[in-house]
Scaffold this motif. Structure first.
Motif, short mmCIF file in Angstrom:
data_model
loop_
_atom_site.label_atom_id
_atom_site.label_comp_id
_atom_site.label_asym_id
_atom_site.label_seq_id
_atom_site.Cartn_x
_atom_site.Cartn_y
_atom_site.Cartn_z
N LEU A 131 0.84 -1.20 0.00
CA LEU A 131 0.00 0.00 0.00
C LEU A 131 0.87 1.25 0.00
O LEU A 131 0.63 2.19 -0.76
CB LEU A 131 -0.92 0.00 1.23
N ARG A 132 1.90 1.25 0.84
CA ARG A 132 2.80 2.42 0.88
C ARG A 132 3.55 2.56 -0.43
O ARG A 132 3.71 3.67 -0.94
CB ARG A 132 3.78 2.29 2.05
N ASP A 133 4.02 1.44 -0.99
CA ASP A 133 4.71 1.49 -2.28
C ASP A 133 3.80 2.05 -3.38
O ASP A 133 4.28 2.68 -4.33
CB ASP A 133 5.18 0.09 -2.68
N ALA A 134 2.49 1.80 -3.24
CA ALA A 134 1.53 2.26 -4.24
C ALA A 134 1.07 3.69 -4.01
O ALA A 134 0.25 4.21 -4.77
CB ALA A 134 0.32 1.32 -4.28
N GLY A 135 1.56 4.33 -2.94
CA GLY A 135 1.25 5.73 -2.71
C GLY A 135 0.22 6.00 -1.64
O GLY A 135 -0.20 7.15 -1.45
N TYR A 136 -0.20 4.98 -0.89
CA TYR A 136 -1.17 5.16 0.19
C TYR A 136 -0.43 5.51 1.48
O TYR A 136 0.72 5.12 1.68
CB TYR A 136 -2.03 3.91 0.36
N LYS A 148 -6.45 1.75 10.50
CA LYS A 148 -5.93 2.50 9.36
C LYS A 148 -5.62 1.57 8.20
O LYS A 148 -5.94 1.87 7.04
CB LYS A 148 -4.67 3.27 9.76
N THR A 149 -5.01 0.42 8.49
CA THR A 149 -4.71 -0.55 7.42
C THR A 149 -5.99 -1.02 6.76
O THR A 149 -6.08 -1.09 5.52
CB THR A 149 -3.94 -1.75 7.99
N SER A 150 -7.01 -1.34 7.57
CA SER A 150 -8.30 -1.81 7.02
C SER A 150 -8.95 -0.73 6.18
O SER A 150 -9.49 -1.01 5.10
CB SER A 150 -9.23 -2.22 8.16
N ARG A 151 -8.88 0.53 6.65
CA ARG A 151 -9.49 1.63 5.90
C ARG A 151 -8.79 1.83 4.56
O ARG A 151 -9.45 2.02 3.52
CB ARG A 151 -9.42 2.91 6.73
N LEU A 152 -7.46 1.76 4.55
CA LEU A 152 -6.73 1.97 3.30
C LEU A 152 -6.90 0.79 2.35
O LEU A 152 -6.91 0.97 1.13
CB LEU A 152 -5.25 2.21 3.60
N LEU A 153 -7.05 -0.42 2.88
CA LEU A 153 -7.34 -1.56 2.00
C LEU A 153 -8.71 -1.40 1.35
O LEU A 153 -8.88 -1.72 0.17
CB LEU A 153 -7.28 -2.87 2.78
N LYS A 205 -11.68 -0.01 -3.64
CA LYS A 205 -12.58 0.91 -4.34
C LYS A 205 -11.86 1.59 -5.50
O LYS A 205 -12.40 1.68 -6.61
CB LYS A 205 -13.11 1.95 -3.36
N ASP A 206 -10.64 2.06 -5.26
CA ASP A 206 -9.88 2.75 -6.31
C ASP A 206 -9.59 1.86 -7.50
O ASP A 206 -9.43 2.35 -8.63
CB ASP A 206 -8.56 3.28 -5.74
N HIS A 207 -9.48 0.54 -7.28
CA HIS A 207 -9.12 -0.38 -8.35
C HIS A 207 -10.26 -1.30 -8.75
O HIS A 207 -10.05 -2.34 -9.38
CB HIS A 207 -7.89 -1.20 -7.93
N ALA A 250 -0.21 -2.46 -8.57
CA ALA A 250 -0.31 -1.03 -8.27
C ALA A 250 1.02 -0.47 -7.80
O ALA A 250 1.40 0.65 -8.17
CB ALA A 250 -1.39 -0.81 -7.20
N ALA A 251 1.74 -1.24 -6.99
CA ALA A 251 3.05 -0.79 -6.53
C ALA A 251 4.02 -0.66 -7.69
O ALA A 251 4.82 0.29 -7.74
CB ALA A 251 3.59 -1.76 -5.48
N GLN A 252 3.97 -1.59 -8.64
CA GLN A 252 4.85 -1.52 -9.80
C GLN A 252 4.51 -0.31 -10.66
O GLN A 252 5.41 0.38 -11.16
CB GLN A 252 4.74 -2.80 -10.63
N ASP A 253 3.21 -0.03 -10.83
CA ASP A 253 2.80 1.16 -11.59
C ASP A 253 3.35 2.43 -10.93
O ASP A 253 3.82 3.35 -11.61
CB ASP A 253 1.28 1.23 -11.69
N ALA A 254 3.26 2.47 -9.59
CA ALA A 254 3.77 3.64 -8.87
C ALA A 254 5.28 3.73 -8.99
O ALA A 254 5.85 4.82 -9.15
CB ALA A 254 3.35 3.57 -7.41
N GLN A 255 5.93 2.57 -8.93
CA GLN A 255 7.39 2.55 -9.04
C GLN A 255 7.86 3.09 -10.38
O GLN A 255 8.88 3.79 -10.46
CB GLN A 255 7.89 1.11 -8.86
N ASP A 256 7.11 2.79 -11.42
CA ASP A 256 7.48 3.24 -12.76
C ASP A 256 7.34 4.75 -12.92
O ASP A 256 7.86 5.31 -13.89
CB ASP A 256 6.61 2.54 -13.82
N SER A 257 6.64 5.39 -11.98
CA SER A 257 6.40 6.83 -12.12
C SER A 257 7.20 7.66 -11.12
O SER A 257 7.05 8.88 -11.08
CB SER A 257 4.90 7.13 -11.93
N VAL A 258 8.05 7.03 -10.30
CA VAL A 258 8.83 7.78 -9.33
C VAL A 258 10.33 7.58 -9.59
O VAL A 258 10.73 6.66 -10.31
CB VAL A 258 8.51 7.37 -7.87
N GLY A 259 11.11 8.44 -8.99
CA GLY A 259 12.56 8.28 -9.11
C GLY A 259 13.11 8.89 -10.38
O GLY A 259 12.46 9.68 -11.07
#
Length: 341
Positions: free
Chosen positions: A156-161, A173-178, A183-185, A203-212
Motif C-alpha cells: 500500500l505504501r509502495d503504491a502511494g497510500y 488504518k490498514t483496514s481503511r486503506l485496504l 474501491k480505487d481499483h 499497483a506498486a509496480q505502476d507507482a514505481q514506474d512513475s517515481v525516481g
C-alpha cells in the motif's frame, strides 16, 4: 537480513517441478517467506553431478515453495525483493558467489565465469544439509501470519497510500486503506488473499514506474550513471548503472522531492577514451566518485578518502519522477586518466 530454520509443519505450499538431472535419494525442502516483501529466490545444490544454481521462484509473503533436493550434499539459497518495492532491492545473501541472470528460468554451473556467460554474480548463503524448512525473515520477525498483513501495508505504501508503520497488525488504518484500495481499483469488497496481493503488486509496480530518476541512453555508445542525493541532511553519491544505446536505467527509485538529486555519467569511448556528462550550471556541484562500484558518504574530502571528484548535473525534483535522455551532445572529451569500471 535474518535467517531462521524450523521443522514445524507448514500449510500447503507451491511445489516446484523436480529437476530431471537429480540422481539418488531426494527430499522436499520448504523455503518460506516470513518477510513484508515479495521475494524471488534462487537455489543451488548438486544437479547433474555438479553444483548448479537455478531460479527464479517467486515466494509471496506468508507462503512457501517446495524444492526437491538431494538428501545430502551442500545446499545454498539467495533471495531478493522484487522491483515493485520502493527503496531499492533487499537481499538475503551469504558469501558464496554464483551466477544468475534475469530470465525467469535459468540454470548456471558453479564453474562458469559469470562475465563470460553474460551473467551477474550473487552471494548465496549456505543452508544446513537436510534442513526441512528454511524461513526468510526480517528483524521484526513477523512470522507466517503477520507477514501477510505487513506485506499489504508495505505494498500500500509502495503504491502511494499513507501507511506510516509496517507492523503486521491489521489495525483500523490498514483496514481503511485496504477498503480505499479496493474501491480505487474496482475490486470486489470480498477479494482477499492472493488476488488482493496480486493487485497490490501491480499497483506498486505502476507507482514505481512513475517515481525516481530514469536515465535513457540515446547516444551512440554505452553509458554509466552515478547519482548523488541528500539523505537525512547528509550527501551520498553512488554508482554505477549501465545502459546500452536505446536502453534506460533507473538509478533512483524513490520520490524525488526533498532529495536534491544530482546525476553524473560517462560515455564509453574507444581505447578507454571515455567522455563525461557536460555540466549545465555555472558552478556545478561536485561529489565523490570511484573507478568501480562505490557508495560514498559526504561530498567533502573526497581525495583524502580515496575517491575522485566529478561535477554532477542537477535533476528536477519538483515532481515524484523524472526522465533524463542523454545523447552524444551531452558528453564531452575529458582529460587523460578517465574513469573506467
Amino acid at each position: 537480513m535474518g535467517l531462521a530454520g524450523s521443522a514445524a509443519a507448514q500449510d500447503a505450499a507451491t511445489v516446484i517441478p523436480a529437476d530431471p538431472t537429480l540422481v539418488g535419494q531426494t527430499t522436499e525442502w520448504q523455503v518460506c517467506n516470513e518477510t513484508s516483501y515479495v521475494l524471488r529466490t534462487a537455489s543451488a545444490f548438486l544437479r547433474g553431478g555438479g553444483m548448479a544454481a537455478k531460479g527464479w521462484n517467486e515466494v509471496l509473503p506468508g507462503a512457501c515453495i517446495i524444492i526437491t533436493t538431494p538428501v545430502s550434499g551442500p545446499r545454498f539459497l539467495f533471495a531478493e525483493s522484487i522491483a515493485a518495492h520502493q527503496g531499492g532491492v533487499r537481499e538475503w545473501k551469504g558469501t558464496t558467489p554464483l551466477c544468475v541472470d534475469e530470465t525467469t528460468d535459468f540454470t548456471s554451473s558453479a564453474t562458469q565465469d559469470c562475465r563470460l556467460s553474460n551473467r551477474t554474480e550473487r552471494n548465496f548463503f549456505a543452508v544446513r544439509p537436510g534442513e526441512p524448512v528454511t524461513s526468510l525473515v526480517e528483524p521484526s520477525e513477523f512470522g507466517r501470519t503477520k507477514s501477510v498483513v505487513a506485506a499489504q501495508q508495505r505494498l500500500l505504501r509502495d503504491a502511494g497510500y499513507a501507511i506510516t508503520r509496517i507492523d503486521g497488525l491489521p489495525g483500523r488504518k490498514t483496514s481503511r486503506l485496504l477498503r480505499a484500495f479496493r474501491k480505487d481499483h474496482d475490486l470486489d469488497a470480498t477479494v482477499s488473499d492472493e488476488p488482493l496481493m496480486r493487485a497490490l503488486i501491480a499497483a506498486a509496480q505502476d507507482a514505481q514506474d512513475s517515481v525516481g530518476l530514469e536515465v535513457c541512453n540515446q547516444s551512440s555508445a554505452a553509458i554509466w550513471t552515478a547519482v548523488a542525493t541528500l539523505e537525512n541532511g547528509k550527501w551520498r553519491s553512488r554508482g554505477w548503472w549501465r545502459a546500452a544505446p536505446e536502453e534506460c536505467t533507473r538509478p533512483l527509485d524513490i520520490p524525488l522531492p526533498g532529495t536534491e538529486a544530482h546525476v553524473f555519467a560517462v560515455q564509453e569511448g574507444e581505447d578507454g577514451a571515455d567522455k563525461r556528462l557536460r555540466t549545465v550550471a555555472t558552478t556545478p556541484a561536485q561529489f565523490c566518485i570511484a573507478e568501480s562500484k562505490f557508495d560514498a558518504l559526504g561530498k567533502d574530502m573526497c581525495i583524502e578518502q580515496g575517491y575522485a571528484v566529478a561535477s554532477f548535473r542537477p535533476v528536477p525534483t519538483e515532481d515524484r519522477g523524472a526522465r533524463m535522455r542523454l545523447s552524444d551532445a551531452d558528453f564531452s572529451e575529458q582529460t587523460p586518466g578517465g574513469l573506467r569500471r
